[in-house]
Scaffold this active site. Structure first.
Site, PDB file in Angstrom:
ATOM      1  N   ASP A  70      31.059  52.580  29.946  1.00 33.95           N
ATOM      2  CA  ASP A  70      31.721  52.925  28.690  1.00 33.95           C
ATOM      3  C   ASP A  70      31.973  51.641  27.890  1.00 33.95           C
ATOM      4  O   ASP A  70      31.646  51.535  26.693  1.00 33.95           O
ATOM      5  CB  ASP A  70      33.048  53.619  29.040  1.00 33.95           C
ATOM      6  CG  ASP A  70      33.696  54.287  27.843  1.00 33.95           C
ATOM      7  OD1 ASP A  70      33.104  54.258  26.752  1.00 33.95           O
ATOM      8  OD2 ASP A  70      34.798  54.838  28.001  1.00 33.95           O
ATOM      9  N   TYR A 114      36.974  58.473  35.688  1.00 33.09           N
ATOM     10  CA  TYR A 114      37.374  59.460  34.673  1.00 33.09           C
ATOM     11  C   TYR A 114      37.506  60.863  35.267  1.00 33.09           C
ATOM     12  O   TYR A 114      37.999  61.767  34.625  1.00 33.09           O
ATOM     13  CB  TYR A 114      36.380  59.491  33.507  1.00 33.09           C
ATOM     14  CG  TYR A 114      36.373  58.231  32.670  1.00 33.09           C
ATOM     15  CD1 TYR A 114      37.418  57.319  32.744  1.00 33.09           C
ATOM     16  CD2 TYR A 114      35.333  57.948  31.810  1.00 33.09           C
ATOM     17  CE1 TYR A 114      37.414  56.159  31.983  1.00 33.09           C
ATOM     18  CE2 TYR A 114      35.319  56.797  31.039  1.00 33.09           C
ATOM     19  CZ  TYR A 114      36.363  55.897  31.137  1.00 33.09           C
ATOM     20  OH  TYR A 114      36.361  54.758  30.389  1.00 33.09           O
ATOM     21  N   ASP A 145      29.402  49.923  24.678  1.00 28.97           N
ATOM     22  CA  ASP A 145      29.951  49.711  23.330  1.00 28.97           C
ATOM     23  C   ASP A 145      29.801  48.247  22.927  1.00 28.97           C
ATOM     24  O   ASP A 145      29.482  47.929  21.776  1.00 28.97           O
ATOM     25  CB  ASP A 145      31.429  50.101  23.274  1.00 28.97           C
ATOM     26  CG  ASP A 145      31.608  51.567  22.907  1.00 28.97           C
ATOM     27  OD1 ASP A 145      30.602  52.304  22.911  1.00 28.97           O
ATOM     28  OD2 ASP A 145      32.752  51.985  22.633  1.00 28.97           O
ATOM     29  N   LYS A 184      32.013  45.906  40.646  1.00 30.50           N
ATOM     30  CA  LYS A 184      32.974  44.876  41.050  1.00 30.50           C
ATOM     31  C   LYS A 184      33.071  44.916  42.574  1.00 30.50           C
ATOM     32  O   LYS A 184      34.125  45.230  43.142  1.00 30.50           O
ATOM     33  CB  LYS A 184      34.331  45.136  40.388  1.00 30.50           C
ATOM     34  CG  LYS A 184      34.331  44.909  38.892  1.00 30.50           C
ATOM     35  CD  LYS A 184      34.518  43.446  38.522  1.00 30.50           C
ATOM     36  CE  LYS A 184      35.932  43.003  38.818  1.00 30.50           C
ATOM     37  NZ  LYS A 184      36.080  41.536  38.610  1.00 30.50           N
ATOM     38  N   ASP A 215      32.430  41.952  35.161  1.00 34.14           N
ATOM     39  CA  ASP A 215      33.118  41.049  34.222  1.00 34.14           C
ATOM     40  C   ASP A 215      32.174  39.925  33.790  1.00 34.14           C
ATOM     41  O   ASP A 215      32.118  39.555  32.608  1.00 34.14           O
ATOM     42  CB  ASP A 215      34.421  40.506  34.816  1.00 34.14           C
ATOM     43  CG  ASP A 215      34.255  39.943  36.222  1.00 34.14           C
ATOM     44  OD1 ASP A 215      33.219  40.225  36.875  1.00 34.14           O
ATOM     45  OD2 ASP A 215      35.156  39.221  36.686  1.00 34.14           O
TER      46      ASP A 215
END
Ligand code: NAD
Length: 368
Positions: free
Chosen positions: A249, A142, A253, A192, A225
Site C-alpha cells: 500500500d 488489514y 503510492d 521485514k 524500509d
C-alpha cells in the site's frame, strides 16, 4: 469462437467521462485491429446505490464473475458521504475485489519522458523508469484476526494482526515471477524479516517458489524500509517488486508519485487463473471520482486508457497491441498534448477529456 468479454463499470464522478474515451479506444481495436470485444455495461458505487439501494447489485456481481475482465472507472463522491458504511460506494469495489478473490494488485510506475519534469525527483533519476509493484491484496494486517480496540487494565489497546499463510505468499510470489518473465526478468521481494516472523516466512516461501519453479528469474530480497529509501534514491534498479498488503500500500503510492500526475496511473488486480488460463481480473485507474472536476470535461482519461492496455496484456495476451496503445499515449504526450492536470509548461492550452481521446485515436491511426 466468441469474442472476449468485458464488463464496464464506469461508476461515479469522472468515471463515466474517462470511460467514454476508453470505449472509443475499444471500438478502435475492434474496427482497425480485428480485435472485437463483447462489452456489457453496468452500475457500481453511488450510481448503483441511486438505482438499486446497494453499491453493487447481485446481478452485477454475477456478471463480473463470468466475464473475461472487468474495467472500472471510479466510485464515490460527496453526495454519498453521509451514507451508512455498509452501502457506501467503496463497498461495491471492495465486494468485487473480495468475491473475485483478487489477491495480486499490479501497480506500474512508468515515467513517460515528456512528463519527467513532473516528478519531484531529478529528471535523470526518473526518466525512462518502468517498474511494477505487485501488492498482496486480500490478506495481511488489514484482514488478520484478532483485530479491534479492547480494554486492558485501565486503558484501551488497539490490535491488528499481520498474518500470512504459505499458500497466500506462494500465489502472489508466482504472480510476480510470471510477470517478471514478461518484463525484465527480475523480482525484488520486500518484507521485514529482521523483525517480523511473518516476514521470515514470506522470505522463505518466495525463495522456495523461485528455486522450485522460477530459477531463471533473478530474485533479490530487501527489507521494506530500505526498499522505500531505494525507491526514491535509485528507482531504476527495480523491475518487479513483490510485497505484502501493508508495505505494498505504502510503497506503491510512493513509487506512483515518482511519475507525476494521478491522472496517469493505471492498475490491475488479478486472481487465480480460470480453466482457460485467464486470471479473474479487474482493471481500474488509481485515481478516484475527482468530484472537484467532474462534469467539466477536464479529467485526464490516460489512467483509464492505460488500464485497458493492461487488460490487453494480462487478460487477452495482446502484448503487441498493448504496446501500440502505450506508444500512442507516449506520442501524444511527446507532441505536447496536455489535459489540465498535466500543465506545467508556459503557453500550453489544455485539451478536454474528449480532446485527449481524439489525440490518442489519431496516434493509433498513425501507428497502422
Ligand atoms: P481523487 O483521486 O478523486 O482526486 C484527487 C485529486 O486528483 C483531485 O484534485 C482530482 O481533481 C485530481 N484527479 C484525479 N483523477 C484525475 C484525472 N483523471 N484527471 C485530472 N485530475 C484528476 O481523490 P479524492 O479527491 O481523495 O476522492 C474523491 C472521491 O473518490 C472520494 O469519494 C473517494 O472515496 C473516491 N475514491 C475512489 C477511488 C476508486 O474508485 N478506486 C479511489 C480513490 C478515491
Amino acid at each position: 469462437m466468441s469474442n472476449p468479454s468485458l464488463l464496464i463499470l464506469a461508476g461515479d464522478g469522472i468515471g463515466p467521462e474517462v470511460m467514454t474515451e476508453v470505449k472509443r479506444v475499444i471500438d478502435w481495436f475492434g474496427a482497425k485491429r480485428d480485435l472485437a470485444f463483447d462489452v456489457e455495461e453496468d452500475l457500481v458505487g453511488g450510481a448503483a446505490y441511486d438505482k438499486h439501494g446497494t453499491p453493487l447489485h447481485d446481478d452485477t456481481m454475477a456478471k463480473a464473475l463470468q466475464v473475461d475482465a472487468v474495467l472500472l472507472g471510479a466510485v464515490g463522491g460527496p453526495k454519498y458521504d453521509a451514507l451508512d458504511f455498509s452501502v457506501k460506494p467503496e463497498r461495491g469495489l471492495l465486494r468485487l475485489r473480495k468475491e473475485m478473490d483478487l489477491f495480486s494488485n499490479l501497480r506500474p510506475a512508468q515515467c513517460f519522458d515528456a512528463l519527467a519534469d513532473f516528478s519531484s525527483l531529478k529528471k535523470d533519476i526518473v526518466a525512462g523508469l518502468d517498474i511494477m509493484i505487485v501488492r498482496e491484496l486480500t490478506s495481511g494486517v488489514y484482514f488478520g484476526e484478532p483485530r479491534g480496540i479492547f480494554e486492558e487494565g485501565n486503558e484501551r489497546v488497539g490490535i491488528n494482526t499481520q498474518r500470512y499463510t504459505e499458500s497466500e505468499i506462494d500465489r502472489v510470489a508466482r504472480s510476480a515471477f510470471e510477470l517478471a518473465r514478461r518484463r525484465g526478468n527480475k523480482v525484488c521481494s520486500m518484507e521485514k524479516a529482521n523483525v517480523m516472523e511473518s516476514g521470515i516466512l514470506w522470505r522463505e516461501v518466495v525463495q522456495k517458489v523461485h528455486d522450485t519453479d522460477y530459477p531463471d528469474v533473478e530474485l533479490t530480497h530487501m527489507y521494506a524500509d530500505n526498499g522505500a529509501m531505494q525507491l526514491v534514491r535509485a528507482p531504476k534498479q527495480f523491475d518487479v517488486i513483490v510485497t505484502d498488503n501493508l508495505f505494498g500500500d505504502i510503497l506503491s503510492d510512493c513509487a506512483a508519485m515518482l511519475t507525476g500526475s494521478l491522472g496517469m496511473l493505471p492498475s490491475a488486480s488479478l486472481g487465480a487463473p480460470n480453466a482457460d488460463g485467464r486470471p479473474k481480473a479487474l482493471y481500474e485507474p488509481v485515481h478516484g471520482s475527482a468530484p472537484d472536476i467532474a462534469g467539466q470535461g477536464k479529467a485526464n482519461p490516460i489512467a483509464c486508457i492505460l488500464s485497458f492496455a493492461m487488460a490487453l496484456r494480462y487478460s487477452f495476451d495482446q502484448g503487441d497491441e498493448a504496446a501500440r496503445l502505450e506508444a500512442a499515449v507516449e506520442k501524444v504526450l511527446a507532441d505536447g498534448v496536455r489535459t489540465a492536470d498535466l500543465l506545467g509548461e508556459e503557453g500550453v492550452t489544455p485539451v478536454s477529456t474528449t480532446g485527449m481521446g481524439d489525440a490518442i485515436l489519431a496516434a493509433l491511426d498513425a501507428s497502422l
